[in-house]
Write a protein that holds these residues in place. Structure first.
Motif, PDB file in Angstrom:
ATOM      1  N   ASN A 197       0.822  -1.213   0.000  1.00  0.00           N
ATOM      2  CA  ASN A 197       0.000   0.000   0.000  1.00  0.00           C
ATOM      3  C   ASN A 197       0.850   1.254   0.000  1.00  0.00           C
ATOM      4  O   ASN A 197       0.385   2.322  -0.355  1.00  0.00           O
ATOM      5  CB  ASN A 197      -0.884   0.071   1.257  1.00  0.00           C
ATOM      6  CG  ASN A 197      -1.588  -1.227   1.541  1.00  0.00           C
ATOM      7  OD1 ASN A 197      -1.280  -1.923   2.502  1.00  0.00           O
ATOM      8  ND2 ASN A 197      -2.527  -1.564   0.680  1.00  0.00           N
ATOM      9  N   VAL A 269       5.373  13.529  -3.849  1.00  0.00           N
ATOM     10  CA  VAL A 269       5.299  12.244  -4.549  1.00  0.00           C
ATOM     11  C   VAL A 269       5.975  12.390  -5.918  1.00  0.00           C
ATOM     12  O   VAL A 269       6.753  11.528  -6.342  1.00  0.00           O
ATOM     13  CB  VAL A 269       3.828  11.790  -4.750  1.00  0.00           C
ATOM     14  CG1 VAL A 269       3.780  10.436  -5.435  1.00  0.00           C
ATOM     15  CG2 VAL A 269       3.095  11.718  -3.426  1.00  0.00           C
ATOM     16  N   ASP A 295      -5.514  11.297   3.419  1.00  0.00           N
ATOM     17  CA  ASP A 295      -4.125  11.751   3.250  1.00  0.00           C
ATOM     18  C   ASP A 295      -3.952  13.215   3.660  1.00  0.00           C
ATOM     19  O   ASP A 295      -4.725  14.080   3.246  1.00  0.00           O
ATOM     20  CB  ASP A 295      -3.706  11.622   1.776  1.00  0.00           C
ATOM     21  CG  ASP A 295      -2.897  10.372   1.517  1.00  0.00           C
ATOM     22  OD1 ASP A 295      -2.332   9.823   2.486  1.00  0.00           O
ATOM     23  OD2 ASP A 295      -2.809   9.949   0.353  1.00  0.00           O
TER      24      ASP A 295
HETATM   25  C1  UD1 Z   1       0.936   5.571   5.357  1.00  0.00           C
HETATM   26  C2  UD1 Z   1      -0.206   5.533   6.325  1.00  0.00           C
HETATM   27  C3  UD1 Z   1       0.334   5.812   7.716  1.00  0.00           C
HETATM   28  C4  UD1 Z   1       1.385   4.787   8.069  1.00  0.00           C
HETATM   29  C5  UD1 Z   1       2.473   4.760   7.005  1.00  0.00           C
HETATM   30  C6  UD1 Z   1       3.354   3.561   7.304  1.00  0.00           C
HETATM   31  C7  UD1 Z   1      -2.266   6.172   5.155  1.00  0.00           C
HETATM   32  C8  UD1 Z   1      -3.277   7.258   4.929  1.00  0.00           C
HETATM   33  N1  UD1 Z   1      -1.231   6.503   5.946  1.00  0.00           N
HETATM   34  O1  UD1 Z   1       1.520   6.863   5.395  1.00  0.00           O
HETATM   35  O2  UD1 Z   1      -0.719   5.753   8.663  1.00  0.00           O
HETATM   36  O3  UD1 Z   1       1.976   5.087   9.306  1.00  0.00           O
HETATM   37  O4  UD1 Z   1       1.904   4.609   5.708  1.00  0.00           O
HETATM   38  O5  UD1 Z   1       4.363   3.435   6.390  1.00  0.00           O
HETATM   39  O6  UD1 Z   1      -2.405   5.085   4.633  1.00  0.00           O
HETATM   40  N2  UD1 Z   1       0.816   7.657  -2.953  1.00  0.00           N
HETATM   41  C9  UD1 Z   1       0.619   7.777  -4.316  1.00  0.00           C
HETATM   42  N3  UD1 Z   1       0.233   6.688  -5.018  1.00  0.00           N
HETATM   43  C10 UD1 Z   1       0.030   5.476  -4.439  1.00  0.00           C
HETATM   44  C11 UD1 Z   1       0.271   5.336  -3.042  1.00  0.00           C
HETATM   45  C12 UD1 Z   1       0.669   6.451  -2.334  1.00  0.00           C
HETATM   46  O7  UD1 Z   1       0.772   8.866  -4.883  1.00  0.00           O
HETATM   47  O8  UD1 Z   1      -0.330   4.534  -5.158  1.00  0.00           O
HETATM   48  C13 UD1 Z   1       1.231   8.838  -2.193  1.00  0.00           C
HETATM   49  C14 UD1 Z   1       0.364   9.133  -0.966  1.00  0.00           C
HETATM   50  O9  UD1 Z   1      -0.687   9.978  -1.291  1.00  0.00           O
HETATM   51  C15 UD1 Z   1       1.373   9.804  -0.040  1.00  0.00           C
HETATM   52  C16 UD1 Z   1       2.722   9.240  -0.436  1.00  0.00           C
HETATM   53  O10 UD1 Z   1       2.523   8.586  -1.682  1.00  0.00           O
HETATM   54  O11 UD1 Z   1       1.422  11.174  -0.279  1.00  0.00           O
HETATM   55  C17 UD1 Z   1       3.240   8.244   0.573  1.00  0.00           C
HETATM   56  O12 UD1 Z   1       2.244   7.262   0.810  1.00  0.00           O
HETATM   57  P1  UD1 Z   1       2.491   6.038   1.796  1.00  0.00           P
HETATM   58  O13 UD1 Z   1       3.744   5.368   1.418  1.00  0.00           O
HETATM   59  O14 UD1 Z   1       1.237   5.222   1.812  1.00  0.00           O
HETATM   60  O15 UD1 Z   1       2.752   6.725   3.213  1.00  0.00           O
HETATM   61  P2  UD1 Z   1       1.833   7.706   4.105  1.00  0.00           P
HETATM   62  O16 UD1 Z   1       0.582   8.066   3.441  1.00  0.00           O
HETATM   63  O17 UD1 Z   1       2.661   8.834   4.543  1.00  0.00           O
END
Ligand code: UD1
Length: 334
Positions: A197, A269, A295
């Motif tokens: 995820n 991102v 987010d």
């Molecule tokens: C997420 C969790 C957070 C958790 C952390 C653990 C959510 C809302 N938050 O944080 O509670 O502690 O992981 O590692 O799930 N993004 C994309 N495309 C994608 C997936 C993500 O653009 O397909 C973006 C997201 O919007 C975000 C960034 O990538 O801005 C990082 O996402 P992610 O790695 O899931 O981390 P967090 O959202 O910070």
């Protein structure tokens, strides 16, 4: 005397084992391979040239934890083990509460029985909920916005309350921002299974062709390029933060302290994807999709307390994170 690493075969746990061994610490490792595999242990041994005792066991089985404490002289515990998928936690809250909380209770009960009073907890920036301002400091209000976050916050609260009740304990709560990257050897790294995820595992799946689509989840946020900003931290830097925490716990007679482990610098991102493409010479072919629910536009740390009190500071940059993450994944393909 050894440091017990619970969840030591996982992503952050395995890198922490390497840094602890490199720093001359003796460790005992404990994992049930729920989200990891036994090859990780060979990777740790190969990188460090050192051996350690390993127990394949489940923290839900009190007798297994008791055996570990009975057979070893455990000075302190680093508690990584736990389920960590936010979307899965929303679908299966009981599974998350049950595993993460019961496992922690079992560890703490056993520590109490054996007079082991130093506990380092793998917390998360998720305990800040959606922060109102950035950079995020340790004294910001805490809240949980999903069951995964609730388990982190409940464990933090338990530590604070146990310390108030009996200040013989030393609790260090490490709040991670966004760990990415891998050891530069390519022998250990993040291996999240089939349903990642988080951003970097999704990027790696797209780069290998395992996934067809990579979407930026929203480009209409009030940030410099419209995409969300996060504090990505190289997992080796994060692991070194644990070595500093172990030393701090040893120094402190007692206490309950929380520290942000981040770089203090936010990347969007889009910046991450563009850096990944540039340093690895890969075209990700990403697209722009809708926002993901829950987010925050921006979340990055103020890591100055960890620098002041733990003497720790992140050193590696975003290019290292993107290069090392890909190096590990590419190695796995060979
Ligand atoms: C997420 C969790 C957070 C958790 C952390 C653990 C959510 C809302 N938050 O944080 O509670 O502690 O992981 O590692 O799930 N993004 C994309 N495309 C994608 C997936 C993500 O653009 O397909 C973006 C997201 O919007 C975000 C960034 O990538 O801005 C990082 O996402 P992610 O790695 O899931 O981390 P967090 O959202 O910070």
């Amino acid at each position: 005397m050894a440091v017990l690493v619970n969840g030591g075969a996982g992503f952050i746990g395995s890198h922490t084992c390497v840094e602890l061994l490199n720093a001359g610490e003796d460790i005992v490792v404990f994992d049930n391979f729920y989200n990891s595999n036994p090859q990780v242990l060979d990777g740790i041994r190969k990188i460090t040239g050192r051996d350690f005792k390993f127990y394949e066991a489940d923290m839900l089985e009190m007798s297994s934890i008791d055996d570990i404490f009975d057979e070893n002289d455990i000075e302190q515990v680093i508690h990584f083990a736990g389920y960590k998928s936010v979307p899965e936690s929303v679908k299966h809250p009981l599974k998350y509460y049950s595993n993460n909380l019961r496992g922690t209770f079992n560890i703490l009960e056993t520590m109490k029985k054996y007079g082991c009073t130093k506990f380092i907890f793998s917390s998360s920036a998720t305990v800040y909920g959606i922060p109102e301002t950035v950079p995020v400091k340790e004294d910001f209000p805490l809240s949980a916005i999903n069951p995964y976050g609730s388990t982190k916050l409940i464990i933090e609260n338990l530590c604070r309350e146990m310390y108030t009740a009996n200040n013989a304990w030393t609790f260090i709560l490490l709040r991670y921002f966004n760990p990415v990257g891998a050891h530069k050897s390519g022998l250990i790294g993040e291996d999240p299974g089939n349903q990642p995820n988080n951003l970097m595992p999704l990027v790696l799946d797209k780069a290998t062709g395992k996934r067809d689509v990579l979407q930026i989840t929203g480009d209409d946020y009030p940030t410099r390029d419209g995409t969300c900003i996060r504090d990505y931290i190289h997992v080796v830097d994060l692991a070194k933060g644990h070595v500093s925490a172990v030393k701090k716990a040893r120094e402190l007679e007692n206490g309950c302290k929380a520290y942000n482990l981040g770089t203090g610098r936010g990347y969007s991102v889009k910046e991450i994807l563009d850096t990944f493409q540039r340093v690895n010479n890969i075209d990700l072919g990403y697209t722009i999709g809708p926002r993901r629910e829950g987010d925050a536009a921006e979340c990055y740390s103020d890591p100055s307390l960890a620098e002041k009190e733990l003497g720790w500071k992140a050193e590696l940059g975003i290019e290292d994170m993107c290069r090392d993450a890909w190096n590990f994944r590419r190695n796995k393909l060979i």
